[in-house]
Design an enzyme around this catalytic site. Structure first.
Site, PDB file in Angstrom:
ATOM      1  N   LYS A 128       6.155 -16.792  -0.048  1.00  0.00           N
ATOM      2  CA  LYS A 128       6.105 -17.315   1.329  1.00  0.00           C
ATOM      3  C   LYS A 128       5.627 -16.169   2.230  1.00  0.00           C
ATOM      4  CE  LYS A 128       7.557 -17.761   5.100  1.00  0.00           C
ATOM      5  NZ  LYS A 128       6.775 -17.419   6.317  1.00  0.00           N
TER       6      LYS A 128
ATOM      7  N   GLY B 110      11.076  -7.535   5.985  1.00  0.00           N
ATOM      8  CA  GLY B 110      11.004  -8.043   7.349  1.00  0.00           C
ATOM      9  C   GLY B 110      11.976  -7.289   8.236  1.00  0.00           C
ATOM     10  N   SER B 111      12.306  -7.884   9.357  1.00  0.00           N
ATOM     11  CA  SER B 111      13.176  -7.198  10.310  1.00  0.00           C
ATOM     12  C   SER B 111      14.623  -7.182   9.809  1.00  0.00           C
ATOM     13  CB  SER B 111      13.105  -7.898  11.662  1.00  0.00           C
ATOM     14  OG  SER B 111      13.559  -9.225  11.517  1.00  0.00           O
ATOM     15  N   THR B 112      15.393  -6.260  10.315  1.00  0.00           N
ATOM     16  CA  THR B 112      16.793  -6.153   9.910  1.00  0.00           C
ATOM     17  C   THR B 112      17.564  -7.421  10.297  1.00  0.00           C
ATOM     18  OG1 THR B 112      16.755  -3.757   9.933  1.00  0.00           O
ATOM     19  CG2 THR B 112      18.903  -4.788  10.246  1.00  0.00           C
ATOM     20  N   ALA B 113      17.263  -7.970  11.477  1.00  0.00           N
ATOM     21  CA  ALA B 113      17.991  -9.174  11.909  1.00  0.00           C
ATOM     22  C   ALA B 113      17.731 -10.328  10.944  1.00  0.00           C
ATOM     23  CB  ALA B 113      17.552  -9.562  13.324  1.00  0.00           C
ATOM     24  N   THR B 114      16.467 -10.557  10.583  1.00  0.00           N
ATOM     25  CA  THR B 114      16.167 -11.655   9.652  1.00  0.00           C
ATOM     26  C   THR B 114      16.727 -11.345   8.268  1.00  0.00           C
ATOM     27  OG1 THR B 114      14.132 -12.047  10.895  1.00  0.00           O
ATOM     28  CG2 THR B 114      14.327 -13.169   8.795  1.00  0.00           C
ATOM     29  N   GLY B 115      16.662 -10.070   7.869  1.00  0.00           N
ATOM     30  CA  GLY B 115      17.195  -9.670   6.562  1.00  0.00           C
ATOM     31  C   GLY B 115      18.680 -10.002   6.434  1.00  0.00           C
TER      32      GLY B 115
ATOM     33  N   GLU C 299      13.912  -5.055   2.223  1.00  0.00           N
ATOM     34  CA  GLU C 299      13.175  -3.920   2.802  1.00  0.00           C
ATOM     35  C   GLU C 299      13.054  -4.218   4.285  1.00  0.00           C
ATOM     36  OE1 GLU C 299      12.334  -1.268   1.269  1.00  0.00           O
ATOM     37  OE2 GLU C 299      12.710  -1.903  -0.782  1.00  0.00           O
TER      38      GLU C 299
ATOM     39  N   CYS D 297       6.859  -0.244   8.968  1.00  0.00           N
ATOM     40  CA  CYS D 297       8.307  -0.040   8.851  1.00  0.00           C
ATOM     41  C   CYS D 297       8.641   1.446   8.829  1.00  0.00           C
ATOM     42  CB  CYS D 297       8.827  -0.714   7.596  1.00  0.00           C
ATOM     43  SG  CYS D 297       7.913  -0.266   6.116  1.00  0.00           S
TER      44      CYS D 297
ATOM     45  N   GLU E 131      13.714  -0.775  17.289  1.00  0.00           N
ATOM     46  CA  GLU E 131      12.376  -0.746  16.693  1.00  0.00           C
ATOM     47  C   GLU E 131      11.421  -1.507  17.612  1.00  0.00           C
ATOM     48  OE1 GLU E 131      11.838  -3.051  13.064  1.00  0.00           O
ATOM     49  OE2 GLU E 131      10.720  -1.374  12.220  1.00  0.00           O
TER      50      GLU E 131
HETATM   51  P1  NDP Z   1      10.495 -11.018  10.331  1.00  0.00           P
HETATM   52  O1  NDP Z   1      11.829 -10.648   9.864  1.00  0.00           O
HETATM   53  O2  NDP Z   1      10.337 -11.768  11.586  1.00  0.00           O
HETATM   54  O3  NDP Z   1       9.722 -11.881   9.222  1.00  0.00           O
HETATM   55  C1  NDP Z   1       9.585 -11.449   7.898  1.00  0.00           C
HETATM   56  C2  NDP Z   1       9.369 -12.644   7.015  1.00  0.00           C
HETATM   57  O4  NDP Z   1      10.539 -13.453   7.019  1.00  0.00           O
HETATM   58  C3  NDP Z   1       8.229 -13.565   7.463  1.00  0.00           C
HETATM   59  O5  NDP Z   1       7.581 -14.101   6.340  1.00  0.00           O
HETATM   60  C4  NDP Z   1       8.981 -14.636   8.218  1.00  0.00           C
HETATM   61  O6  NDP Z   1       8.248 -15.812   8.308  1.00  0.00           O
HETATM   62  C5  NDP Z   1      10.202 -14.774   7.352  1.00  0.00           C
HETATM   63  N1  NDP Z   1      11.344 -15.407   7.988  1.00  0.00           N
HETATM   64  C6  NDP Z   1      11.643 -15.529   9.310  1.00  0.00           C
HETATM   65  N2  NDP Z   1      12.794 -16.201   9.470  1.00  0.00           N
HETATM   66  C7  NDP Z   1      13.245 -16.514   8.237  1.00  0.00           C
HETATM   67  C8  NDP Z   1      14.385 -17.216   7.742  1.00  0.00           C
HETATM   68  N3  NDP Z   1      15.297 -17.750   8.555  1.00  0.00           N
HETATM   69  N4  NDP Z   1      14.541 -17.342   6.413  1.00  0.00           N
HETATM   70  C9  NDP Z   1      13.638 -16.819   5.562  1.00  0.00           C
HETATM   71  N5  NDP Z   1      12.528 -16.180   5.968  1.00  0.00           N
HETATM   72  C10 NDP Z   1      12.338 -16.008   7.289  1.00  0.00           C
HETATM   73  O7  NDP Z   1       9.709  -9.670  10.361  1.00  0.00           O
HETATM   74  P2  NDP Z   1       8.248  -9.420  10.879  1.00  0.00           P
HETATM   75  O8  NDP Z   1       7.306 -10.348  10.208  1.00  0.00           O
HETATM   76  O9  NDP Z   1       8.266  -9.370  12.339  1.00  0.00           O
HETATM   77  O10 NDP Z   1       7.959  -7.968  10.251  1.00  0.00           O
HETATM   78  C11 NDP Z   1       8.258  -6.827  10.925  1.00  0.00           C
HETATM   79  C12 NDP Z   1       9.547  -6.226  10.398  1.00  0.00           C
HETATM   80  O11 NDP Z   1       9.421  -5.940   9.009  1.00  0.00           O
HETATM   81  C13 NDP Z   1       9.858  -4.903  11.053  1.00  0.00           C
HETATM   82  O12 NDP Z   1      11.217  -4.835  11.355  1.00  0.00           O
HETATM   83  C14 NDP Z   1       9.494  -3.888   9.971  1.00  0.00           C
HETATM   84  O13 NDP Z   1      10.135  -2.667  10.112  1.00  0.00           O
HETATM   85  C15 NDP Z   1       9.864  -4.608   8.737  1.00  0.00           C
HETATM   86  N6  NDP Z   1       9.163  -4.055   7.582  1.00  0.00           N
HETATM   87  C16 NDP Z   1       9.875  -3.423   6.597  1.00  0.00           C
HETATM   88  C17 NDP Z   1       9.239  -2.827   5.526  1.00  0.00           C
HETATM   89  C18 NDP Z   1      10.021  -2.153   4.449  1.00  0.00           C
HETATM   90  O14 NDP Z   1       9.496  -2.033   3.333  1.00  0.00           O
HETATM   91  N7  NDP Z   1      11.238  -1.691   4.693  1.00  0.00           N
HETATM   92  C19 NDP Z   1       7.783  -2.841   5.403  1.00  0.00           C
HETATM   93  C20 NDP Z   1       7.126  -3.489   6.493  1.00  0.00           C
HETATM   94  C21 NDP Z   1       7.808  -4.099   7.534  1.00  0.00           C
HETATM   95  P3  NDP Z   1       7.352 -16.095   9.633  1.00  0.00           P
HETATM   96  O15 NDP Z   1       6.408 -14.987   9.765  1.00  0.00           O
HETATM   97  O16 NDP Z   1       6.705 -17.344   9.311  1.00  0.00           O
HETATM   98  O17 NDP Z   1       8.324 -16.154  10.767  1.00  0.00           O
END
Ligand code: NDP
Length: 506
Positions: A202, A255-260, A277, A311, A409
């Site tokens: 996804k 993705g972001s810490t909040a979504t994680g 991550e 990130c 961030e």
């Molecule tokens: P998000 O957390 O917004 O999204 C990440 C992914 O999660 C997207 O595919 C998103 O889909 C999906 N998503 C959103 N909501 C849900 C949910 N409820 N359930 C399951 N999946 C969901 O992050 P960003 O896309 O804004 O990415 C930026 C963040 O990622 C930054 O915080 C960055 O630091 C971090 N990051 C971490 C890395 C690491 O290796 N540690 C590397 C690169 C980035 P959709 O886009 O469709 O909303």
């Protein structure tokens, strides 16, 4: 100084008309399909999501807005493929060769995939080309693993044969961000396949096109149908459904810490394996004995690379008090010469636009907040040009550790400069964050370098460099709230396998 992020401060970077003539039609227009069970399908709802080129603000091809029904179809296809002997009984050396084939098709189409990502999410081609070069290397690294994932014979009682088997987990859901579509996927997909799992991907809703093209390329390899499936769609619909699906055994998430955190909470309901991550607010630590010119360029790259949408961006810049003025001048010079924003497709561009209008608005609001919080804007602080989602490389000083622009961030080209007195003060300030993804240390003193590298709470530490990644062999991941588990290295294979104990009465 008052900041008006929505006002232009420079001529809009010229659009690279010539380079744009070669952009693949795949990204420019049309309605793309998802890849489920070896078939190209629209979303069952018929809905689509639009994409926008962040340089030209022109619309691009649309992708399906997959939802829970589409995720369910993809998981069923992956579950079927997991049990099918075409994949389940494939010999390890054959599986290794399939991973080499994936590396081959990525290599052969690297320029095309890099261009798709650059147009879709705005990263300069210098960056997307690097990501693609690393992607094929990562698949080659993991191609060597299927033949080496063995269990052990364990001594127990005389009349017993006890041994372990290392088995795949099943269906793995992979969810990742828009800031590096082809950069973040290989570190998850390659080990998942090397270990014999099947996957549902996804991608981020605003940067899915390269993944769909990659799926098309994978269909030219010997990968059996249903082993890799792609569902495009929104995170709160398709992503949420994938994390909640009872037949998905593991979620690998970037993705972001909040979504994680939300992903982990959801995955707990079905007790899935989860690796995360997440975000960062990483430090660059510059000691007075460093080569300051080299450090200034490295520090600038550390928070301006990918327009700060990385990130591992080192956005908290800690400088030893005695060289503050000299270093600030060098940093400002590097920022305003080498790191001038330009069209992602122009040759030599190192800073492109922000990826989306939403991200542009978010960073703009942080620039306004910085001034409200009392920060001084050394350079930048505004929109760059009057078209496209460009923000001028921005350096803040006169900040204090409690300001939101220092703690949160921003995910844009914005760094905050602070000072320290000695090694202990540097370590304390470097660790004064809830995150722990990366750090860069700039010094010519060997003992300082190793002392600080050991004391910094971060998953990756660079000394006199920034951003260098391994192509599979080094672990990558976060301390504290920057993540859970590791990618790369030996540890990642544990994250995609499970051990079974077998006891035979002789
Ligand atoms: P998000 O957390 O917004 O999204 C990440 C992914 O999660 C997207 O595919 C998103 O889909 C999906 N998503 C959103 N909501 C849900 C949910 N409820 N359930 C399951 N999946 C969901 O992050 P960003 O896309 O804004 O990415 C930026 C963040 O990622 C930054 O915080 C960055 O630091 C971090 N990051 C971490 C890395 C690491 O290796 N540690 C590397 C690169 C980035 P959709 O886009 O469709 O909303």
């Amino acid at each position: 100084m008052s900041v008006q992020p929505l006002d232009a401060v420079a001529t809009t970077p010229p659009i690279a008309e010539e380079a744009r003539r070669d952009v693949p039609g795949f990204v420019l227009s049309g309605d793309r399909r998802m890849w489920i069970g070896g078939t190209w399908v629209a979303a069952s709802s018929g809905l689509t999501l639009s994409n926008t080129d962040p340089v030209t603000e022109e619309p691009l091809a649309t992708v399906p807005r997959g939802d829970a029904a589409d995720v369910d179809a993809a998981v069923r296809a992956a579950k079927k493929a997991f049990a099918d002997p075409a994949w389940a009984a494939m010999t390890p050396d054959r599986r290794g060769r399939v991973l080499h084939q994936i590396a081959d098709v990525i290599e052969q189409h690297a320029e095309e995939l890099a261009t798709i990502d650059s147009v879709n999410m705005g990263a300069p081609r210098m960056i997307t080309r690097n990501m693609l070069a690393e992607a094929s290397e990562i698949f080659r690294y993991y191609a060597g693993w299927p033949t080496k994932l063995f269990g052990t014979q364990v001594p127990t009682r005389d009349n017993r044969l006890a041994y372990t088997r290392r088995e795949p987990l099943g269906v793995v859901g992979i969810i990742w961000g828009w800031n590096g579509p082809m950069g973040q996927l290989p570190g998850k997909l390659a080990p998942a396949l090397a270990a014999g799992n099947t996957v549902v991907l996804k991608p981020a809703e605003t940067a899915s096109l390269s993944t769909l093209r990659l799926a098309e390329l994978l269909s030219y390899t010997d990968l059996p149908e249903g082993v890799v499936n792609v569902v495009t769609g929104r995170g709160d619909e398709a992503g949420q459904a994938l994390v909640a699906h009872p037949d998905v055994t593991k979620i690998a998430f970037t993705g972001s810490t909040a979504t994680g955190k939300h992903v982990q909470r959801t995955a707990t309901e079905t007790l899935k394996h989860v690796t995360l991550e997440l975000g960062g607010k990483s430090p660059s630590v510059v000691f007075a004995d460093a080569n300051l010119e080299q450090a200034a360029r490295g520090v600038a790259a550390g928070f301006l690379g990918n327009a700060g949408q990385a990130c591992v961006s080192t956005t908290r810049i800690l400088v030893q008090e005695s060289v503050r003025e000299e270093f600030t001048a060098l940093l400002k010079k590097a920022m305003t010469t080498v790191f001038t924003p330009a069209d992602s497709l122009s040759s030599g561009t190192v800073v492109g636009p922000l990826s989306t209008k939403a991200q542009f608005d978010r960073v703009s609001s942080y620039l306004e907040l910085a001034v409200r919080e009392g920060a001084n804007v050394v350079t930048g602080g505004t929109r760059y040009g009057d078209h496209g989602y460009f923000i001028a490389p921005t350096l803040l000083d006169d900040v204090h550790p409690d300001m939101r622009v220092v703690r949160e961030e921003i995910f844009g080209p914005v760094g905050a400069l602070m000072t320290f007195t000695d090694v202990d003060d540097a370590i304390a300030k470097a660790n004064d964050t809830e995150y722990g993804l990366a750090a860069s240390i700039w010094t010519t003193d060997l003992s300082t370098a190793h002392r600080v590298a050991a004391a910094v709470q971060a998953g990756t530490v660079w000394v006199n460099t920034w951003g260098e990644m391994s192509t599979g062999s080094l672990p990558f991941g976060g301390y504290k709230q920057s993540g859970l588990g590791r990618e790369g290295g030996l540890e990642v294979l544990d994250a995609y396998t499970q051990s079974k104990a077998v006891v035979v009465a002789l």
